[in-house]
Design a protein around this motif. Structure first.
Motif, mmCIF file in Angstrom:
data_model
loop_
_atom_site.group_PDB
_atom_site.id
_atom_site.type_symbol
_atom_site.label_atom_id
_atom_site.label_comp_id
_atom_site.label_asym_id
_atom_site.label_seq_id
_atom_site.Cartn_x
_atom_site.Cartn_y
_atom_site.Cartn_z
ATOM 1 N N LEU A 28 0.830 -1.207 0.000
ATOM 2 C CA LEU A 28 0.000 0.000 0.000
ATOM 3 C C LEU A 28 0.866 1.257 0.000
ATOM 4 N N ILE A 29 1.903 1.235 0.838
ATOM 5 C CA ILE A 29 2.760 2.423 0.925
ATOM 6 C C ILE A 29 3.458 2.660 -0.423
ATOM 7 N N TRP A 31 2.426 1.673 -3.358
ATOM 8 C CA TRP A 31 1.395 2.119 -4.291
ATOM 9 C C TRP A 31 1.116 3.608 -4.091
ATOM 10 N N GLY A 32 1.095 4.036 -2.819
ATOM 11 C CA GLY A 32 0.851 5.437 -2.524
ATOM 12 C C GLY A 32 1.934 6.327 -3.107
ATOM 13 N N PHE A 33 3.194 5.932 -2.888
ATOM 14 C CA PHE A 33 4.308 6.754 -3.365
ATOM 15 C C PHE A 33 4.308 6.846 -4.884
ATOM 16 N N GLY A 35 1.952 7.154 -6.825
ATOM 17 C CA GLY A 35 0.983 8.099 -7.364
ATOM 18 C C GLY A 35 1.335 9.554 -7.118
ATOM 19 N N ILE A 36 2.243 9.799 -6.170
ATOM 20 C CA ILE A 36 2.547 11.196 -5.841
ATOM 21 C C ILE A 36 3.747 11.630 -6.661
ATOM 22 N N THR B 70 -8.559 8.167 -5.791
ATOM 23 C CA THR B 70 -7.359 7.341 -5.619
ATOM 24 C C THR B 70 -6.198 8.223 -5.163
ATOM 25 N N GLU B 71 -6.089 9.394 -5.790
ATOM 26 C CA GLU B 71 -5.008 10.303 -5.404
ATOM 27 C C GLU B 71 -5.138 10.707 -3.941
ATOM 28 N N VAL B 73 -6.504 8.976 -1.481
ATOM 29 C CA VAL B 73 -6.101 7.868 -0.613
ATOM 30 C C VAL B 73 -4.581 7.753 -0.612
ATOM 31 N N ARG B 74 -3.976 7.916 -1.797
ATOM 32 C CA ARG B 74 -2.512 7.833 -1.874
ATOM 33 C C ARG B 74 -1.868 8.916 -1.033
ATOM 34 N N MET B 75 -2.408 10.141 -1.138
ATOM 35 C CA MET B 75 -1.844 11.238 -0.344
ATOM 36 C C MET B 75 -1.904 10.919 1.144
ATOM 37 N N ILE B 77 -2.023 7.955 2.550
ATOM 38 C CA ILE B 77 -1.102 6.870 2.904
ATOM 39 C C ILE B 77 0.323 7.414 3.022
#
Lengths: 266, 260
Positions: A28-29, A31-33, A35-36, B70-71, B73-75, B77
């Motif tokens: 999850l972490i 996947w999060g990174f 996207g940013i 989605t963005e 949730v990513r932010m 996380i």
């Protein structure tokens, strides 16, 4: 000396589960990174930071001492007023909601519905509530009060019902066996017992609402938020600086007072 | 039968408290210009707005908001991860029972307090002004906020640990690192994980509105549609975020219950 050996039993299921959790969490972490996107700092960033620091070091004292309706003291007072009124409104409305969500008052079936309602209120963001109430009473502090008043029910009613559920039922039963009606039981057995905790939670929520009230102005619901956002957007750093400094000091002082009172109540 | 005299506590203090409270409440309602009758009269307007949002919401817009959500949730996380990771070592340094130096934990406490006092939305708008719009500014704001929150809760937990284990280890000649590894960490880790999850729940909510100041996520879509008065789309966004937040809350709080 003989070494003492400690035998550890390895439960392979537990190990496998643990590995699985780690994979999920780190997946999850990761996947999060992904996207940013880091687009790199804007070219003007260093200049902006310099201006920001300069502004914070030279706060706009004229604004801070402006006692008219456009000045900082008025905006801070309005923020505090929104927080107090909003907390009060929500504390009052929370009591019936809390009773509705307490298993030992209304039974387990009704309390489940009550708990669901409370959770749903909690999930609804206060900024959106503020927008809705702006359409009701127009922009300004009253919209902020209503937004906080409704949103805080989500947390207060939950905490209230938890303390009602954990209270000593003896007093309630004693009153019932003497023939007390529903309201007598409520006002002479239930509420007196839980009122210190209720007050303490209300004060705690007041601390949170102080912070919330300072952002409500962003959507036009009164308080310090509007001048603050305006100052940041126009990059008037000395004004933004003085607002943030005064806000931090005010919130810290209120936190201190409130937590001291809370310690004495419970 | 004689009446039993009941000694009542003096009422002066209680009455004074109630009077002060009433004064505060009435005073602030007056100062904020709160008019109950006006609110009641205009309630219909709010109902009409709700009607335009939810009766019915524009569900065909749903595919357009999956990406921004989605963005968001990513932010949340990433912000939680960065903030909570930094929080653990700082919390150890800030706790007054591990390192006994007022010079160290005094200033740290003040800084943490400041971080927690500035609302995430204000931080985000500051970073948008410095780093430009986009999720990156939002992530930094969330990280700082989470850092302040988790550090504070964690150092308070460290200060409240059972000191017997620390003393037991020290009496066996363990150094500070050993104490930290074998006496403090095992005691606080479940709590720390629980605080991190709590921070994550707070961050999901915060991330959903950060876009309002241009810091990425669903808030940006929200603000755009609100500005164009596409209320049925706003309704869809609210319902969708509502369910996402609710689901994440339920998962997270059930994990938290098992942790502690």
């Amino acid at each position: 000396m003989e070494k003492i050996t400690i035998k550890k039993e390895t439960n392979y299921l537990h190990v496998a589960l643990r590995v699985f959790y780690y994979i999920v969490v780190f997946g999850l972490i990761f996947w999060g990174f992904k996207g940013i996107e880091y687009k790199g700092v804007m070219q003007s960033a260093s200049g902006a930071i310099n201006a920001l620091i300069k502004g914070f070091l030279n706060p706009d004292m004229e604004y801070a001492t402006n006692m008219t309706i456009d000045g900082l003291p008025n905006a801070i007072l309005e923020t505090i007023a929104i927080a107090i009124s909003g907390t009060f409104v929500s504390a009052i409305i929370s009591i019936p909601f809390a009773l509705l969500a307490s298993q030992n008052i209304v039974g387990s079936k009704v309390s489940k519905i009550g708990k669901l309602i409370v959770t749903m209120i909690r999930t609804f963001p206060e900024l959106i509530l503020a927008l809705i109430f702006i359409s009701v009473v127009g922009p300004g502090a009253p919209a902020g009060i209503l937004a906080l008043g409704i949103h805080s029910i989500g947390m207060l009613a939950k905490l209230f019902s938890e303390s009602i559920e954990s209270m000593d039922l003896g007093v309630k039963e004693a009153l019932e066996s003497c023939g007390g009606n529903y309201f007598e039981v409520l006002f002479r057995a239930v509420l007196p017992q839980v009122s210190p905790e209720l007050m303490s939670y209300t004060l705690y929520r007041f601390e949170i609402n102080m912070r919330a009230a300072s952002t409500l102005g962003l959507v036009g619901a009164g308080g310090i938020g509007a001048p603050l956002i305006f100052a940041i957007r126009t990059r008037s750093w000395s004004r933004a600086g003085v607002i943030i400094i005064v806000l931090v000091i005010t919130v810290s002082i209120i936190d201190q007072i409130s937590s001291r009172i809370r310690k004495r109540i419970v | 039968m004689d009446k039993i005299p009941v000694l009542k506590p003096k009422k002066l203090k209680r009455n004074l408290t109630i009077l002060t409270l009433l004064f505060l409440i009435v005073g602030s309602a007056w100062f904020a210009g709160f008019n109950f009758i006006e609110v009641m009269i205009n309630l219909g307007k709010g109902g009409r707005l709700l009607g335009r949002m939810f009766l019915p919401p524009d569900l065909s817009y749903l595919p357009n908001i999956v990406d921004p959500m989605t963005e968001t949730v990513r932010m949340a996380i990433v912000g939680t991860f960065i903030g909570a990771t930094l929080a653990l070592p700082i919390a150890v340094l800030t706790a007054n029972n591990f390192i006994k130096s007022k010079l160290l934990h005094g200033p740290l406490r003040i800084i943490l307090n400041i971080f927690r006092t500035i609302p995430a939305l204000v931080l985000a708008s500051l970073f948008v002004a410095v780093f430009g719009t986009g999720p990156f500014s939002g992530v930094i704001a969330l990280s700082i906020f989470t850092f302040g929150l988790v550090s504070k809760l964690t150092y308070e937990t460290i200060e409240a640990i059972d000191y017997g284990q620390v003393e037991a280890l020290m009496s066996l000649g363990a150094n500070k690192m050993n104490v930290l590894r074998y006496a403090i960490m095992p005691q606080i880790l479940p709590q720390y994980m629980s605080y991190t999850l709590y921070g994550f729940e707070v961050n999901i909510r915060a991330a959903a509105v950060l876009g309002y100041v241009g810091a990425g996520g669903i808030g940006q879509t929200f603000e755009y549609n609100l500005a164009w008065r596409n209320f049925d789309r706003v309704g869809t966004i609210i319902i969708f975020s509502f369910f996402i937040v609710l689901i994440i809350d339920l998962i997270s709080s059930s994990i938290r219950k098992r942790l502690v």
